[in-house]
Enzyme design. Structure first.
Site, short mmCIF file in Angstrom:
data_model
loop_
_atom_site.label_atom_id
_atom_site.label_comp_id
_atom_site.label_asym_id
_atom_site.label_seq_id
_atom_site.Cartn_x
_atom_site.Cartn_y
_atom_site.Cartn_z
N ALA A 251 0.82 -1.22 0.00
CA ALA A 251 0.00 0.00 0.00
C ALA A 251 0.85 1.27 0.00
O ALA A 251 0.45 2.29 -0.56
CB ALA A 251 -0.94 -0.01 1.21
N THR A 252 2.03 1.21 0.61
CA THR A 252 2.89 2.40 0.64
C THR A 252 3.29 2.80 -0.78
O THR A 252 3.18 3.97 -1.16
CB THR A 252 4.14 2.15 1.50
OG1 THR A 252 3.75 2.03 2.87
CG2 THR A 252 5.14 3.29 1.36
N GLN B 215 -7.51 -0.40 5.34
CA GLN B 215 -8.21 -0.91 6.52
C GLN B 215 -9.68 -1.22 6.24
O GLN B 215 -10.44 -1.54 7.17
CB GLN B 215 -8.12 0.11 7.67
CG GLN B 215 -6.72 0.41 8.15
CD GLN B 215 -6.05 -0.75 8.87
OE1 GLN B 215 -6.69 -1.73 9.23
NE2 GLN B 215 -4.75 -0.64 9.10
N ALA C 196 -2.13 -6.81 0.60
CA ALA C 196 -2.53 -8.17 0.97
C ALA C 196 -2.28 -8.49 2.43
O ALA C 196 -3.02 -9.27 3.04
CB ALA C 196 -1.79 -9.18 0.09
N HIS C 197 -1.25 -7.91 3.03
CA HIS C 197 -0.88 -8.36 4.38
C HIS C 197 -1.85 -7.85 5.46
O HIS C 197 -1.72 -8.24 6.62
CB HIS C 197 0.57 -7.99 4.72
CG HIS C 197 0.80 -6.55 5.06
ND1 HIS C 197 0.79 -6.09 6.36
CD2 HIS C 197 1.09 -5.49 4.28
CE1 HIS C 197 1.05 -4.79 6.36
NE2 HIS C 197 1.24 -4.41 5.11
N THR D 125 9.51 -7.03 -13.11
CA THR D 125 9.02 -8.37 -13.38
C THR D 125 7.83 -8.69 -12.48
O THR D 125 7.94 -8.57 -11.26
CB THR D 125 10.13 -9.41 -13.14
OG1 THR D 125 11.26 -9.07 -13.94
CG2 THR D 125 9.64 -10.81 -13.49
N CYS E 270 3.53 2.49 11.54
CA CYS E 270 4.42 3.30 10.70
C CYS E 270 4.65 4.70 11.26
O CYS E 270 5.23 5.55 10.58
CB CYS E 270 3.84 3.39 9.29
SG CYS E 270 3.73 1.79 8.47
#
Length: 373
Positions: A69-70, A178, A197-198, A234, A321
């Site tokens: 997301a960052t 979120q 995804a995390h 890639t 963060c």
């Protein structure tokens, strides 16, 4: 061990990890390679991309895969600024946003862009009247989280969208990190949407930017073939495919998980309401049940966090963060009270949270609170 920091990270689902391993073993060739193995890998990516797009109800070509997301937020914000800066250099955001939004905005300020911060209502939602006042013909972007990562406030995206309909140069970016897989999100309301995804019980290293087809972006990563001209490199086939699996499970279980977490949230709120000097910053009427943010009067948040950790209960003081020992910007914007913003705890729930864990947390919180008081 009781984990109550799901807003920071989630454990990988067994099915997601199994899918990642299977794809990694089966499709090891470069998807850009012009031979049978490469073409098979490319076909697998295209199938995973189609499935993700179908789940999000978008076009496959509107998906840009990133490292998380960052990067997705940076690409959305910097990409729009570079591409549309000739139409204006005014951007609007809020003090509720993640550092991966405010960071690139600070960078753009150094490049001559003007960034305004909209006021926050007492419940944590965007002040729509102030937003209306801030909007200008040269506003090219507004950026707000669907659900902010510290208070958990759910913004009224439809109302925000309606405000900018008379500003043709203004694009709407939504950080839905979120929100996706937890609450319903209408992607028709936004021009750009980011997630990772995390936060969905997926694997680190894969996120996405959803970009409406009509919008162009200036890339921030150049060189090398990929699935899109807007982000080189890639393609990470196994990560993309595993994100599809994570998203599939999250959306399938979303409604049932929401109801379970809502019940747990209400139990925690009821227990915390018994402490006169514990303030619940997340307004129950507008906040996601997955996040409860509190302030502890007269107690250092780090000390409470440590007391809970001694009992093998893990919560956070702010977003993972955010720089340590600094006030919570969302709580400061909400309350105007620096001491309150320095003493915050964030309790975040997930689909693995159990009733027993909630009971243990409430008992441990009480014991810890009494020790510190």
């Amino acid at each position: 061990m009781i984990y109550l920091d799901y807003a920071a990270d989630t454990p990988v689902r067994k099915e997601v990890l199994e899918r990642f391993n299977k794809v990694s073993e089966t499709y090891f060739a470069n998807p850009n390679a012009n031979h049978a193995l490469g073409k098979a890998a490319k076909a697998c990516i295209e199938e995973a991309t189609l499935k993700i797009a179908q789940q999000l109800k978008i076009k496959p070509e509107e998906l840009i895969f990133t490292s998380g997301a960052t990067e997705a937020n940076n690409l959305a914000i910097k990409g729009v600024a570079e591409q549309y800066g000739r139409k204006g250099k005014h951007i609007i955001t809020s003090y509720l946003e993640h550092s991966s939004v405010t960071g690139p905005l600070s960078y753009l300020q150094e490049k001559g862009f003007e960034v305004d911060f909209v006021q926050i209502m007492p419940d944590g939602r965007i002040n729509l009247e102030h937003l209306q006042e801030l909007l200008r013909p040269d506003t090219i972007l507004i950026s707000f989280a669907a659900v902010d990562s510290e208070l958990g406030v759910i913004q009224d995206l439809r109302a925000i969208r309606n405000l900018i309909k008379d500003y043709p140069n203004c694009l709407f970016h939504v950080d839905a990190t979120q929100a996706i897989g937890k609450i319903s999100v209408d992607l028709e309301l936004m021009d750009l949407m980011t997630f990772t995804a995390h936060k969905l019980y997926g694997i680190h290293g894969i996120g996405a930017l959803v970009k409406k087809e009509k919008i162009y972006l200036t890339p921030i990563v150049h060189g090398g073939l990929s699935t899109t001209p807007f982000r080189s490199g890639t393609p990470t086939l196994a990560l993309i495919d595993s994100m599809n699996t994570a998203l599939e499970f999250a959306l399938k279980e979303q409604e049932a998980c929401y109801e379970k977490v809502l019940d747990f949230n209400q139990q925690i709120r009821k227990a915390l309401s018994g402490y006169p000097e514990v303030y619940i910053n997340s307004d129950e009427k507008v906040a996601s049940p997955y996040i409860i943010n509190i302030s502890l009067k007269g107690i250092k948040a780090s000390e409470m966090q440590q007391k809970l950790e001694e009992r093998e209960i893990y919560v956070s003081t702010k977003s993972a963060c955010v720089t340590p020992n600094t006030p919570s910007r969302p709580v400061l914007a909400l309350s105007g009270d620096r001491k309150r913003a320095l003493s915050t705890l964030r309790i975040s729930l997930g689909h693995l949270t159990t009733q027993e864990e909630i009971h243990c947390f409430i008992e441990a919180f009480d014991a810890s609170y009494k020790e510190l008081k």
